[in-house]
Design a protein around this motif. Structure first.
Motif, PDB file in Angstrom:
ATOM      1  N   LEU A   7       0.837  -1.198   0.000  1.00  0.00           N
ATOM      2  CA  LEU A   7       0.000   0.000   0.000  1.00  0.00           C
ATOM      3  C   LEU A   7       0.873   1.249   0.000  1.00  0.00           C
ATOM      4  O   LEU A   7       0.631   2.188  -0.763  1.00  0.00           O
ATOM      5  CB  LEU A   7      -0.932  -0.002   1.210  1.00  0.00           C
ATOM      6  N   SER A  29      -4.304  -5.548  -1.988  1.00  0.00           N
ATOM      7  CA  SER A  29      -5.650  -6.106  -1.928  1.00  0.00           C
ATOM      8  C   SER A  29      -5.602  -7.608  -1.696  1.00  0.00           C
ATOM      9  O   SER A  29      -6.330  -8.156  -0.864  1.00  0.00           O
ATOM     10  CB  SER A  29      -6.394  -5.792  -3.227  1.00  0.00           C
ATOM     11  N   PHE A  43      -9.475  -1.568   3.382  1.00  0.00           N
ATOM     12  CA  PHE A  43      -8.808  -1.230   2.128  1.00  0.00           C
ATOM     13  C   PHE A  43      -9.815  -1.033   1.001  1.00  0.00           C
ATOM     14  O   PHE A  43      -9.683  -0.118   0.190  1.00  0.00           O
ATOM     15  CB  PHE A  43      -7.789  -2.305   1.759  1.00  0.00           C
ATOM     16  N   TYR A  49      -8.293   1.989  -3.521  1.00  0.00           N
ATOM     17  CA  TYR A  49      -8.889   0.750  -4.031  1.00  0.00           C
ATOM     18  C   TYR A  49      -9.894   1.056  -5.128  1.00  0.00           C
ATOM     19  O   TYR A  49      -9.881   0.438  -6.182  1.00  0.00           O
ATOM     20  CB  TYR A  49      -9.564  -0.019  -2.894  1.00  0.00           C
TER      21      TYR A  49
END
Length: 126
Positions: A7, A29, A43, A49
């Protein structure tokens, strides 16, 4: 832990023009989905996302600009590896992987209009 690292690198990819963020958001993810439902829900609620992963996971496609950027960066790393490594078999494998990568991006991932992507993002946020 790998999900948070991915991330972070993905966020850096948004800021830095040489680093693609999308693949790292996909990895994040995947990691969150495998590790914790709480982190996965969190997330999936982020704008990262929704903008970079959701359309790809729903087989919507990528913009031409995204495809070119990802391919150029990956090709630079592959070329660096080809020139740096002295093992012929590895060089051949890297070149074949690069060719397959281009085939996959051209034939398997749909190219979408940037306006269509924006419309999808607005639709999914509602």
């Amino acid at each position: 832990m790998l999900g948070f690292i991915s991330l972070g690198v993905g966020v850096a990819g948004i800021i830095l023009p040489i680093l693609p963020g999308g693949p790292f958001f996909l990895l994040a993810s995947f990691c969150f989905a495998k590790s914790s439902k709480k982190f996965e829900r969190w997330f999936k609620s982020t704008s990262f996302y929704k903008k970079y992963v959701e359309g790809f996971r729903q087989k919507k496609g990528m913009t031409l600009k995204e495809k070119i950027r990802i391919n150029l960066i990956a090709d630079a790393f592959i070329l660096f590896s080809v020139f740096y490594i002295n093992i012929l078999v590895i060089k051949v494998i890297l070149v074949l992987l690069a060719i397959y990568k281009h085939y996959y991006f051209l034939k398997k991932i749909k190219t979408i209009n940037p306006k269509q992507k924006e419309a999808d993002i607005i639709f999914f946020r509602k």
